[in-house]
Design a protein around this motif. Structure first.
Motif, PDB file in Angstrom:
ATOM      1  N   ARG A  42       0.776  -1.324  -0.347  1.00  0.00           N
ATOM      2  CA  ARG A  42      -0.401  -0.279   0.150  1.00  0.00           C
ATOM      3  C   ARG A  42       0.768   1.124   0.245  1.00  0.00           C
ATOM      4  NH1 ARG A  42      -3.580  -0.220   4.420  1.00  0.00           N
ATOM      5  NH2 ARG A  42      -1.867   0.232   6.152  1.00  0.00           N
ATOM      6  N   TYR A  43       2.046   0.611   0.482  1.00  0.00           N
ATOM      7  CA  TYR A  43       2.805   2.175   0.987  1.00  0.00           C
ATOM      8  C   TYR A  43       3.958   2.535  -0.413  1.00  0.00           C
ATOM      9  CZ  TYR A  43       6.970   5.378   2.424  1.00  0.00           C
ATOM     10  OH  TYR A  43       8.068   5.975   2.205  1.00  0.00           O
ATOM     11  N   LEU A  44       4.039   1.102  -1.373  1.00  0.00           N
ATOM     12  CA  LEU A  44       4.310   2.014  -2.320  1.00  0.00           C
ATOM     13  C   LEU A  44       3.476   2.059  -3.668  1.00  0.00           C
ATOM     14  CD1 LEU A  44       6.824  -1.545  -2.509  1.00  0.00           C
ATOM     15  CD2 LEU A  44       7.777   0.721  -2.134  1.00  0.00           C
ATOM     16  N   GLU A  45       2.871   1.795  -3.465  1.00  0.00           N
ATOM     17  CA  GLU A  45       1.541   2.147  -4.422  1.00  0.00           C
ATOM     18  C   GLU A  45       1.180   4.134  -4.421  1.00  0.00           C
ATOM     19  OE1 GLU A  45      -0.557   2.274  -7.924  1.00  0.00           O
ATOM     20  OE2 GLU A  45       0.367   0.423  -7.258  1.00  0.00           O
ATOM     21  N   LYS A  46       1.299   3.830  -3.179  1.00  0.00           N
ATOM     22  CA  LYS A  46       0.468   5.378  -2.777  1.00  0.00           C
ATOM     23  C   LYS A  46       1.924   6.126  -3.050  1.00  0.00           C
ATOM     24  CE  LYS A  46      -1.727   5.557   0.960  1.00  0.00           C
ATOM     25  NZ  LYS A  46      -2.032   6.056   3.475  1.00  0.00           N
ATOM     26  N   GLY A  47       3.268   5.546  -3.152  1.00  0.00           N
ATOM     27  CA  GLY A  47       4.730   6.530  -3.550  1.00  0.00           C
ATOM     28  C   GLY A  47       4.200   6.642  -5.245  1.00  0.00           C
ATOM     29  N   ARG A  48       3.930   5.246  -6.167  1.00  0.00           N
ATOM     30  CA  ARG A  48       4.221   5.663  -6.852  1.00  0.00           C
ATOM     31  C   ARG A  48       3.226   6.783  -7.674  1.00  0.00           C
ATOM     32  NH1 ARG A  48       3.683   0.034  -7.087  1.00  0.00           N
ATOM     33  NH2 ARG A  48       5.568  -1.480  -7.782  1.00  0.00           N
ATOM     34  N   ALA A  49       2.238   6.555  -6.561  1.00  0.00           N
ATOM     35  CA  ALA A  49       1.115   7.342  -7.759  1.00  0.00           C
ATOM     36  C   ALA A  49       1.408   9.331  -7.496  1.00  0.00           C
ATOM     37  CB  ALA A  49       0.057   7.538  -6.404  1.00  0.00           C
ATOM     38  N   LEU A  50       2.577   9.402  -6.403  1.00  0.00           N
ATOM     39  CA  LEU A  50       2.938  10.519  -5.662  1.00  0.00           C
ATOM     40  C   LEU A  50       3.602  10.859  -7.126  1.00  0.00           C
ATOM     41  CD1 LEU A  50       3.096  12.804  -3.866  1.00  0.00           C
ATOM     42  CD2 LEU A  50       5.321  11.596  -2.688  1.00  0.00           C
ATOM     43  N   ALA A  51       4.433   9.890  -7.455  1.00  0.00           N
ATOM     44  CA  ALA A  51       5.606   9.672  -8.386  1.00  0.00           C
ATOM     45  C   ALA A  51       5.011  10.693  -9.881  1.00  0.00           C
ATOM     46  CB  ALA A  51       6.712   8.789  -8.867  1.00  0.00           C
ATOM     47  N   ARG A  52       4.167  10.395 -10.319  1.00  0.00           N
ATOM     48  CA  ARG A  52       3.650  10.267 -11.275  1.00  0.00           C
ATOM     49  C   ARG A  52       3.111  11.778 -11.476  1.00  0.00           C
ATOM     50  NH1 ARG A  52       1.917   4.868 -10.739  1.00  0.00           N
ATOM     51  NH2 ARG A  52      -0.156   5.506 -10.171  1.00  0.00           N
ATOM     52  N   THR A  53       2.132  12.348 -10.193  1.00  0.00           N
ATOM     53  CA  THR A  53       1.387  13.325  -9.793  1.00  0.00           C
ATOM     54  C   THR A  53       2.957  14.525 -10.442  1.00  0.00           C
ATOM     55  OG1 THR A  53       2.659  13.934  -7.380  1.00  0.00           O
ATOM     56  CG2 THR A  53       0.328  12.968  -8.743  1.00  0.00           C
ATOM     57  N   ARG A  54       3.896  13.986  -9.906  1.00  0.00           N
ATOM     58  CA  ARG A  54       5.423  14.593 -10.110  1.00  0.00           C
ATOM     59  C   ARG A  54       5.638  15.558 -12.396  1.00  0.00           C
ATOM     60  NH1 ARG A  54       5.680  16.147  -5.289  1.00  0.00           N
ATOM     61  NH2 ARG A  54       6.928  15.055  -4.016  1.00  0.00           N
ATOM     62  N   LEU A  55       4.765  14.454 -12.923  1.00  0.00           N
ATOM     63  CA  LEU A  55       4.879  14.738 -14.481  1.00  0.00           C
ATOM     64  C   LEU A  55       3.724  15.476 -15.378  1.00  0.00           C
ATOM     65  CD1 LEU A  55       4.646  10.430 -15.627  1.00  0.00           C
ATOM     66  CD2 LEU A  55       7.143  12.418 -15.232  1.00  0.00           C
ATOM     67  N   THR A  56       4.252  16.632 -15.443  1.00  0.00           N
ATOM     68  CA  THR A  56       3.765  17.464 -16.501  1.00  0.00           C
ATOM     69  C   THR A  56       3.794  18.601 -17.503  1.00  0.00           C
ATOM     70  OG1 THR A  56       5.316  19.273 -15.441  1.00  0.00           O
ATOM     71  CG2 THR A  56       3.488  18.719 -13.966  1.00  0.00           C
ATOM     72  N   GLY A  57       2.839  17.759 -18.575  1.00  0.00           N
ATOM     73  CA  GLY A  57       3.602  17.785 -20.139  1.00  0.00           C
ATOM     74  C   GLY A  57       5.180  17.102 -20.019  1.00  0.00           C
ATOM     75  N   PRO A  58       5.377  17.688 -21.410  1.00  0.00           N
ATOM     76  CA  PRO A  58       6.325  17.084 -21.298  1.00  0.00           C
ATOM     77  C   PRO A  58       7.827  16.945 -20.441  1.00  0.00           C
ATOM     78  CG  PRO A  58       6.884  19.472 -22.354  1.00  0.00           C
ATOM     79  CD  PRO A  58       5.299  18.519 -21.221  1.00  0.00           C
ATOM     80  N   GLU A  59       8.131  17.098 -19.209  1.00  0.00           N
ATOM     81  CA  GLU A  59       8.786  17.616 -18.510  1.00  0.00           C
ATOM     82  C   GLU A  59       8.470  17.055 -17.197  1.00  0.00           C
ATOM     83  OE1 GLU A  59       8.889  22.099 -18.035  1.00  0.00           O
ATOM     84  OE2 GLU A  59      10.083  22.158 -19.693  1.00  0.00           O
TER      85      GLU A  59
END
Length: 938
Positions: A42-59
């Motif tokens: 559960r912790y790792l899944e939350k972490g993956r979701a957090l990492a994906r939020t860092r993606l904005t457009g091509p950056e």
């Protein structure tokens, strides 16, 4: 590694407390372990979701990679500490959990392996092995993949690093996750003293050699249209190699230190970070979509990633094509940075001087002669004597490349940097300067290998600035399965092939083009036509737009009106010869007459032949084959016969020349075979019409006669012959049988059922009511069908024999249909049907374009038969996922006529093509693929 701050919900201490609570009475109990794994997952899944939020457009890719690495740090530290607490409450001595590789550097992709090593002292605690095993099992149970996970003492780690380059590289990024920090510090100290300082030159050379081997495995071009985001040329691994080299040489991977040390400028660092950020963004989306560790940017994933990164379709370009262009521009930047670092290493004598990376070294370069022309040599590389030369006299930039090509010299990075500063001086006055044109043509027409030098000009930004029309296609892609490289790379490959033809190095592959190349009268026009032939892509009709570009470029380069018109004509018609050869019946006099009318002169025919050959050959591996080569030779010879003696005067004379050619072939055949079997020869020549004698060469005619004669002697009504035709790179299937309605469709279906790909077919109906059909079939890779196994060809012959005699059962036709692969289903192919009443004197010519698939030819031919049309000839052409099948049909001995009848024919064929595309759309929806139209232009 830059520290990453995680939110309170992902606090590592909080996770450790949860794991400890779940296993308060021991990790060895299954129920405890299962509860702990649930909380860790559960912790790792939350972490993956957090990492994906860092993606904005091509950056955002770098930040996402660092965030996921930070999450992994916290998770593994909590796990390791929780397990350790079962054995001791004291600080842990003699055992450390460490990160390696990319994870050690603080950058991690969602599905990548977790590179770990357990470091131990010479006398680790008694419970160390138990902690290590429980940690490894827990990591595996959580769904993570460990890369390595070895257990080593300091001595063992150092010894391995001294002998193994990959181990040495991994230790560069060794970082403590948890455990005895003193062990990790000792390792850093010993690595610096025993390996890094003593072996820096060896390490640098080894890493560059490793890179070259990797590039060879992946394919040398950084412009292949399905690149590997990790290991491809100009991709993430190249960026990592640059970082490793900086670490081994300077001892610190902080970018500020690189600038201070003179390895990079501030602008270089910006390019490095921009490329890394873009590639990491792509890799994050790629792993998320694939759901596994997959680093190949395949066609089916490109549209979805483009959408996630904000690339949208415009009137001029598909969003996926804009995305891939951005990718390749970043790859160009990485290539430039790699060359820069190589030059720095050479200057510090940490790497051998250039000897093939750019151009073959030429020891004849005179420094005195170079100095007189404003150049100098630095560590074996060409540079400006005055760094300001590109800005005071911009023509010096082109002269630099001219001199590099003439002397086989690589460029010094300082020269490339000076060119970058000098590009702002390029204006219309520079583009019309005769001195600039002389240097440019010296490169284009005299360089031993123009691909290398023009590619360097492109990557430096000079070629696109000097000829903006070419700059428009730099890094441009076409979203289809036909083209293997970016448009500019395809063009440079074509120029390289042209030079090889001129040098006589392709005589075996291209005998006709090799013979014509030295005889070309307008060599400059041909080279410019090759350079500019695809500059119209992305702007509408590529041939028309490319011709307009030529009319703008050529006068700037000093060409007169006549030469400009010739270049423009070649570009406007650069697809004409391949289209006629592959899509039209070359035995039909109208085909040859119309093509000869368009070409007009032997000079143009020769130029267009060479342009066509290098254009097709440069598309990519496997596109050119003996079948296409023979079709082009046949068209050339037939057209040359019409144009013999100068420009064609009128159609009657040209038609008489073709009839004379057919008559000569027939008479020669009669003379040769009458002595052997006069009765058969008389019958065979009488039942075959003019089109047969124009369609086949002498060897073909004698072979066909031997096949037919044997059938007559055996008294067989139906006979099938199968043989490998090495000249055409296809398997020839000859069918002699009583003619009947639907015969062609049944044979095509039988061929498809056996897995044979039909690339051509010639239909001949004899005057005594028999059909003599010749099919040419290949395997999917472009080799003759069954070339390595006679049993396969025997089975093919039996299948065709049965279909010719008894027809093809419906279930056999359905058996030929196979599900599309995911990559193929990524494209939307727009079906179309065109009807042409003028392309043939005796038949309606139908061109059907749709998705290439097994059984398509049978389905189309059967439809034509079902609606009462007789097939006189067929041509099969393909461009990746798109097939173009051409049929010559008659009705009651003449052309179908009447608007209603023609509309009905078109509707019936469109139904066949559309049904196939509808089925693909359903498959695409089930697979969750984005519907993206394929680029139809060639």
């Amino acid at each position: 590694m830059r520290p990453t701050t995680l939110p309170a919900s992902l606090d590592g201490l909080r996770l450790r407390a949860e794991l400890s609570a779940a296993t308060r009475d021991g990790w060895d109990k299954p129920a405890n372990r299962q509860l702990a794994m649930t909380r860790l997952k559960r912790y790792l899944e939350k972490g993956r979701a957090l990492a994906r939020t860092r993606l904005t457009g091509p950056e955002g890719g770098l930040e996402a990679a660092r965030t996921w690495s930070g999450v992994m740090n916290a998770a593994l530290r909590a796990l390791f500490d929780s397990i350790t607490s079962d054995y001791t409450d004291d600080p842990l001595d003699g055992l450390a959990l460490c990160a390696l590789g990319g994870y050690g550097a603080g950058e991690l992709a969602p599905q990548s392996d977790i590179d770990l090593v357990f470091l131990t002292s010479d006398t680790p605690p008694d419970f160390a092995q138990a902690i290590i095993e429980q940690t490894q099992y827990a990591i595996w149970d959580s769904g993570l993949q460990i890369g390595g996970g070895a257990v080593r003492t300091l001595d063992e780690a150092i010894a391995l690093a001294q002998d193994d380059l990959s181990e040495r590289t991994a230790l560069l990024d060794l970082r403590s996750v948890s455990g005895d920090i003193r062990l990790v510090r000792q390792m850093h100290t010993r690595f610096d003293e025993d390996i890094r300082i003593k072996n820096d030159a060896e390490f640098a050379a080894a890493k560059l050699a490793e890179r070259d081997e990797r590039v060879d495995r992946q394919g040398d071009s950084r412009y292949a249209v399905e690149p590997n985001i990790k290991d491809g040329k100009g991709a993430l691994r190249d960026l990592q190699t640059l970082r490793w080299l900086a670490q081994i040489l300077y001892g610190d991977d902080a970018l500020e230190r690189w600038v201070v040390a003179g390895l990079f400028s501030i602008d270089d660092v910006k390019r490095y970070l921009s490329a890394a950020d873009f590639f990491w963004t792509v890799r994050f989306h790629l792993h998320a979509l694939a759901g596994r560790k997959d680093d190949r940017l395949t066609f089916d994933l490109q549209p979805e990633i483009a959408r996630h990164m904000g690339f949208e379709d415009t009137d001029d370009q598909l969003g996926v094509e804009a995305f891939m262009r951005s990718y390749f521009l970043k790859a160009i930047d990485v290539g430039a940075l790699t060359r820069l670092v190589c030059a720095k290493l050479e200057a510090e004598e940490l790497k051998d001087p250039p000897g093939g990376r750019f151009l073959p070294a030429d020891g004849s370069a005179s420094e005195t002669e170079l100095a007189e022309r404003g150049f100098t040599l630095h560590a074996g590389r060409l540079d400006f004597a005055d760094p300001q030369a590109p800005e005071t006299d911009p023509v010096m930039m082109l002269r630099l490349f001219e001199k590099a090509a003439a002397r086989h010299l690589d460029l010094h990075p300082d020269a490339v940097a000076a060119i970058s500063r000098g590009l702002r001086q390029i204006d219309d006055r520079f583009r019309t300067d005769p001195r600039a044109a002389r240097s440019f043509f010296a490169v284009l027409m005299d360089a031993d290998d123009p691909r290398i030098i023009l590619r360097a000009m492109t990557e430096a930004g000079l070629l696109g600035a000097y000829i903006p029309e070419f700059g428009d296609i730099v890094a441009r892609t076409q979203f289809n399965m036909y083209h293997r490289f970016t448009v500019d790379e395809h063009t440079l490959n074509a120029l390289g092939l042209l030079r090889l033809l001129e040098q006589g190095k392709l005589n075996a592959d291209h005998p006709l083009a090799s013979k014509l190349a030295p005889e070309i009268l307008h060599r400059r026009a041909l080279h410019l036509a090759v350079l500019l032939h695809d500059t119209g892509k992305g702007k509408g009709d590529q041939c028309v737009e490319g011709g307009e570009n030529a009319r703008q470029v050529c006068p700037r380069l000093g060409l007169d009106d006549h030469e400009t018109d010739l270049v423009a004509w070649l570009i406007e018609n650069h697809l004409e010869m391949s289209d006629v050869a592959q899509r039209r019946d070359l035995s039909d006099p109208r085909t040859v007459l119309d093509f000869a009318q368009k070409v007009g002169t032997m000079d143009r025919l020769n130029l267009l032949t060479i342009l066509t050959v290098v254009d097709i050959r440069a598309v990519g591996p496997g596109v050119w084959n003996g079948w296409k080569a023979q079709l082009l030779r046949d068209l050339y010879q037939a057209t040359a016969a019409v144009l013999r003696g100068g420009e064609r005067r009128d159609e009657a004379e040209a038609r008489a020349r073709l009839e004379e050619r057919a008559a000569l072939a027939r008479n020669h055949f009669q003379e040769a075979l009458s002595r052997i079997d006069p009765e058969f020869t008389q019958i065979w020549t009488e039942v075959l019409d003019h089109s047969y004698w124009l369609a086949f060469g002498e060897d073909d005619r004698f072979r066909h006669a031997a096949f037919a004669r044997a059938a007559f002697e055996r008294g067989q009504a139906t006979s099938v012959g199968v043989r490998t035709d090495k000249r055409r790179s296809a398997t020839e299937v000859m069918v002699l049988t009583p003619d009947r309605h639907g015969l062609f469709a049944d044979i095509a279906g039988a061929l498809s059922k056996q897995g044979a790909n039909v690339v051509g077919a010639q239909v001949t109906t004899t005057s005594d009511g028999r059909a003599f059909d010749v099919f040419y079939v290949q395997e999917q890779g472009g080799r003759p069908f069954g070339w390595s196994d006679s049993y396969i060809q025997d089975r093919l012959r039996d299948s065709v024999q049965d279909a010719a005699e008894h027809g093809l059962p419906e279930e056999d036709a359905l058996a030929a249909l196979k599900p599309l692969r995911r990559r193929e289903a990524a494209f939307t192919v727009t079906p179309s049907v065109t009807l042409d009443l003028e392309a043939s004197d005796t038949a309606l010519v139908i061109e059907a374009t749709g998705r290439d698939r097994p059984g398509l030819l049978h389905a189309l031919a059967k439809t034509l038969s079902d609606i009462g049309l007789s097939l006189e000839a067929a041509r099969i052409d393909g461009y990746g996922e798109r097939a173009v099948d051409t049929f010559y049909v008659t009705e009651k001995g003449g052309k179908p006529s009447g608007d209603a009848r023609l509309v009905g024919i078109k509707v019936q064929l469109m139904n066949v093509l559309s049904d196939a595309e509808d089925a693909v759309a359903m498959h695409r929806a089930k697979q969750g693929l984005v519907a993206t139209p394929a680029s139809a232009g060639r």
